[in-house]
Design a protein around this motif. Structure first.
Motif, PDB file in Angstrom:
ATOM      1  N   GLN A  11      82.547  -5.768  52.011  1.00 12.37           N
ATOM      2  CA  GLN A  11      84.321  -4.190  51.898  1.00 12.37           C
ATOM      3  C   GLN A  11      83.037  -3.611  51.184  1.00 12.37           C
ATOM      4  N   GLN A  12      82.884  -3.947  50.056  1.00  8.72           N
ATOM      5  CA  GLN A  12      82.310  -2.927  48.525  1.00  8.72           C
ATOM      6  C   GLN A  12      81.315  -2.007  49.459  1.00  8.72           C
ATOM      7  N   GLU A  13      80.165  -2.807  49.766  1.00  8.45           N
ATOM      8  CA  GLU A  13      79.226  -2.100  50.017  1.00  8.45           C
ATOM      9  C   GLU A  13      79.031  -1.318  51.435  1.00  8.45           C
ATOM     10  N   GLY A  14      79.997  -2.112  52.503  1.00  9.26           N
ATOM     11  CA  GLY A  14      80.280  -1.173  53.793  1.00  9.26           C
ATOM     12  C   GLY A  14      80.593   0.201  53.427  1.00  9.26           C
ATOM     13  N   GLU A  15      80.260   1.246  55.111  1.00  9.21           N
ATOM     14  CA  GLU A  15      80.058   2.602  54.877  1.00  9.21           C
ATOM     15  C   GLU A  15      80.657   2.759  56.379  1.00  9.21           C
ATOM     16  N   GLU A  16      81.996   3.468  56.437  1.00 15.08           N
ATOM     17  CA  GLU A  16      82.266   4.037  57.841  1.00 15.08           C
ATOM     18  C   GLU A  16      82.211   4.764  58.242  1.00 15.08           C
ATOM     19  N   THR A  20      80.562   2.540  62.308  1.00 12.81           N
ATOM     20  CA  THR A  20      80.622   3.207  63.435  1.00 12.81           C
ATOM     21  C   THR A  20      79.568   3.879  64.622  1.00 12.81           C
ATOM     22  N   PHE A  21      78.306   3.764  63.638  1.00 17.19           N
ATOM     23  CA  PHE A  21      77.517   4.042  63.798  1.00 17.19           C
ATOM     24  C   PHE A  21      76.649   3.098  64.565  1.00 17.19           C
ATOM     25  N   THR A  22      76.725   2.008  64.204  1.00 21.50           N
ATOM     26  CA  THR A  22      76.500   0.280  64.730  1.00 21.50           C
ATOM     27  C   THR A  22      77.560   0.083  65.522  1.00 21.50           C
ATOM     28  N   GLN A  23      78.579   0.184  65.634  1.00 19.88           N
ATOM     29  CA  GLN A  23      79.327   0.153  66.581  1.00 19.88           C
ATOM     30  C   GLN A  23      79.358   0.804  67.710  1.00 19.88           C
ATOM     31  N   LYS A  24      78.520   1.887  67.858  1.00 19.00           N
ATOM     32  CA  LYS A  24      77.820   2.656  69.082  1.00 19.00           C
ATOM     33  C   LYS A  24      76.924   2.206  68.605  1.00 19.00           C
ATOM     34  N   LEU A  25      76.016   1.527  68.527  1.00 19.75           N
ATOM     35  CA  LEU A  25      74.303   1.459  69.400  1.00 19.75           C
ATOM     36  C   LEU A  25      74.641  -0.001  69.590  1.00 19.75           C
ATOM     37  N   ILE A  26      74.943  -0.752  69.690  1.00 19.96           N
ATOM     38  CA  ILE A  26      75.570  -2.354  69.895  1.00 19.96           C
ATOM     39  C   ILE A  26      76.713  -2.734  70.586  1.00 19.96           C
ATOM     40  N   PRO A  27      76.801  -2.374  71.823  1.00 17.27           N
ATOM     41  CA  PRO A  27      77.709  -2.400  73.003  1.00 17.27           C
ATOM     42  C   PRO A  27      78.793  -3.868  72.728  1.00 17.27           C
ATOM     43  N   GLY A  28      79.920  -3.895  72.012  1.00 14.20           N
ATOM     44  CA  GLY A  28      80.574  -5.226  72.383  1.00 14.20           C
ATOM     45  C   GLY A  28      80.569  -5.889  70.856  1.00 14.20           C
ATOM     46  N   LEU A  29      80.479  -5.336  70.260  1.00 17.58           N
ATOM     47  CA  LEU A  29      80.026  -5.817  68.803  1.00 17.58           C
ATOM     48  C   LEU A  29      81.459  -5.858  68.026  1.00 17.58           C
ATOM     49  N   GLY A  30      81.580  -7.257  67.576  1.00 15.75           N
ATOM     50  CA  GLY A  30      82.358  -7.421  66.793  1.00 15.75           C
ATOM     51  C   GLY A  30      83.144  -7.346  65.907  1.00 15.75           C
ATOM     52  N   PHE A  31      83.638  -7.324  64.819  1.00 15.52           N
ATOM     53  CA  PHE A  31      83.907  -6.808  63.127  1.00 15.52           C
ATOM     54  C   PHE A  31      82.588  -6.806  62.503  1.00 15.52           C
ATOM     55  N   CYS A  32      82.943  -5.124  61.635  1.00 10.96           N
ATOM     56  CA  CYS A  32      81.234  -4.700  61.079  1.00 10.96           C
ATOM     57  C   CYS A  32      81.542  -4.057  59.977  1.00 10.96           C
ATOM     58  N   MET A  37      71.081  -1.882  56.642  1.00  6.82           N
ATOM     59  CA  MET A  37      70.258  -3.337  56.392  1.00  6.82           C
ATOM     60  C   MET A  37      69.343  -3.696  55.002  1.00  6.82           C
ATOM     61  N   PRO A  38      69.058  -2.902  54.344  1.00  6.56           N
ATOM     62  CA  PRO A  38      68.269  -3.002  53.015  1.00  6.56           C
ATOM     63  C   PRO A  38      68.748  -3.194  52.062  1.00  6.56           C
ATOM     64  N   LYS A  39      69.990  -3.563  52.329  1.00  2.33           N
ATOM     65  CA  LYS A  39      71.108  -4.340  51.280  1.00  2.33           C
ATOM     66  C   LYS A  39      71.759  -6.059  51.668  1.00  2.33           C
ATOM     67  N   LEU A  40      71.473  -5.514  52.639  1.00  2.00           N
ATOM     68  CA  LEU A  40      71.649  -7.203  53.369  1.00  2.00           C
ATOM     69  C   LEU A  40      70.470  -7.439  52.644  1.00  2.00           C
ATOM     70  N   ARG A  41      69.045  -7.680  53.353  1.00  2.00           N
ATOM     71  CA  ARG A  41      67.530  -8.172  53.223  1.00  2.00           C
ATOM     72  C   ARG A  41      67.747  -8.239  51.709  1.00  2.00           C
ATOM     73  N   VAL A  42      67.869  -7.432  50.658  1.00  2.00           N
ATOM     74  CA  VAL A  42      67.819  -7.829  49.086  1.00  2.00           C
ATOM     75  C   VAL A  42      69.632  -9.005  48.387  1.00  2.00           C
ATOM     76  N   LYS A  43      69.861  -8.615  49.661  1.00  4.31           N
ATOM     77  CA  LYS A  43      71.725  -9.978  49.713  1.00  4.31           C
ATOM     78  C   LYS A  43      70.806 -11.258  50.210  1.00  4.31           C
ATOM     79  N   ALA A  44      70.530 -11.424  51.480  1.00  5.42           N
ATOM     80  CA  ALA A  44      69.929 -12.572  52.472  1.00  5.42           C
ATOM     81  C   ALA A  44      68.643 -13.428  50.430  1.00  5.42           C
ATOM     82  N   LYS A  45      68.093 -11.977  50.220  1.00  2.00           N
ATOM     83  CA  LYS A  45      66.843 -12.829  49.556  1.00  2.00           C
ATOM     84  C   LYS A  45      67.005 -13.726  48.303  1.00  2.00           C
TER      85      LYS A  45
END
Length: 235
Positions: A11-16, A20-32, A37-45
């Protein structure tokens, strides 16, 4: 329901705007949340270092629709980053595949998954075999994208092309994955892939997409471009 620490972080790292861009890029996307991605990669590691595959046991407690897009991406990347035996990684992959519900998570899962040794290749290919015929769209896309991510090697080319020629491609996202994989095979092994294409293994829509993907590559020679144009005109 109380938010987990991970959900608070998302929630803190999300950008509105990115959400919006991701929801347009991926049809039928659920909650986002809209976390890049760079932040997610660091977090995943960091999660993989701290918890390894144990993190995924928390994922399994939720139905796919209860997880955000980012939580699914993190699960895919943690699976790839955790230090574990291939047998355990494949067992976790089997559990994770039902959570794959869009092309972005599917492709992240395939590209993040480590397939390094000859033994790894044998084990992963054997694991993938039943998924080529799965009724689930993203099972088949996963098989196709795993193949292009890890098996476009001379010693595997015949098996990969045979699989691409047999997988049902009536769904768009499977068709696009096959077209992508065959185009990459064409770039790496043009003569052999050209001969394979002449045998007519692909249905018309997937063949058309394959030709388009090949033409988009800057690594294709003018001679091969001319050949593709001729095939498009004749087809």
């Amino acid at each position: 329901m109380e938010e987990t620490k991970l959900q608070v972080w998302l929630q803190q790292e999300g950008e509105e705007s990115y959400r919006t861009f991701t929801q347009k890029l991926i049809p039928g996307l659920g909650f986002c949340y809209g976390v890049r991605m760079p932040k997610l990669r660091v977090k995943a590691k960091a999660i993989a270092r701290a918890n390894g595959l144990a993190y995924l046991t928390e994922v399994w407690k939720n139905p796919p629709q209860a997880l955000s897009h980012e939580e699914k991406l993190l699960a895919a990347m943690v699976l790839g980053a955790a230090k574990t035996a291939m047998s355990e990684r494949l067992a976790a992959l089997k559990q994770l595949l039902p959570y794959v519900d869009n092309w972005a998570v599917c492709d992240c899962l395939a590209s993040s998954f480590p397939v390094k040794t000859a033994e790894d290749h044998q084990e992963v290919w054997a694991f993938l075999r039943p998924y080529w015929d799965s009724p689930a769209v993203y099972d088949r896309r996963a098989a196709a994208v795993f193949a292009l991510s890890h098996f476009l090697k001379e010693e595997w080319l015949d098996e990969v092309l045979a699989a691409y020629g047999q997988v049902p491609t009536e769904e768009y996202y499977v068709s696009m994955a096959v077209a992508w994989g065959v185009s990459m095979a064409f770039v790496a092994f043009p003569a052999k892939t050209k001969q394979w294409l002449l045998t007519g293994p692909l249905e018309r829509g997937t063949l058309r997409r394959t030709y388009q993907k090949i033409m988009e590559s800057r690594q294709v020679s003018q001679q091969d471009r001319d050949w593709i144009q001729k095939m498009k005109q004749e087809g």
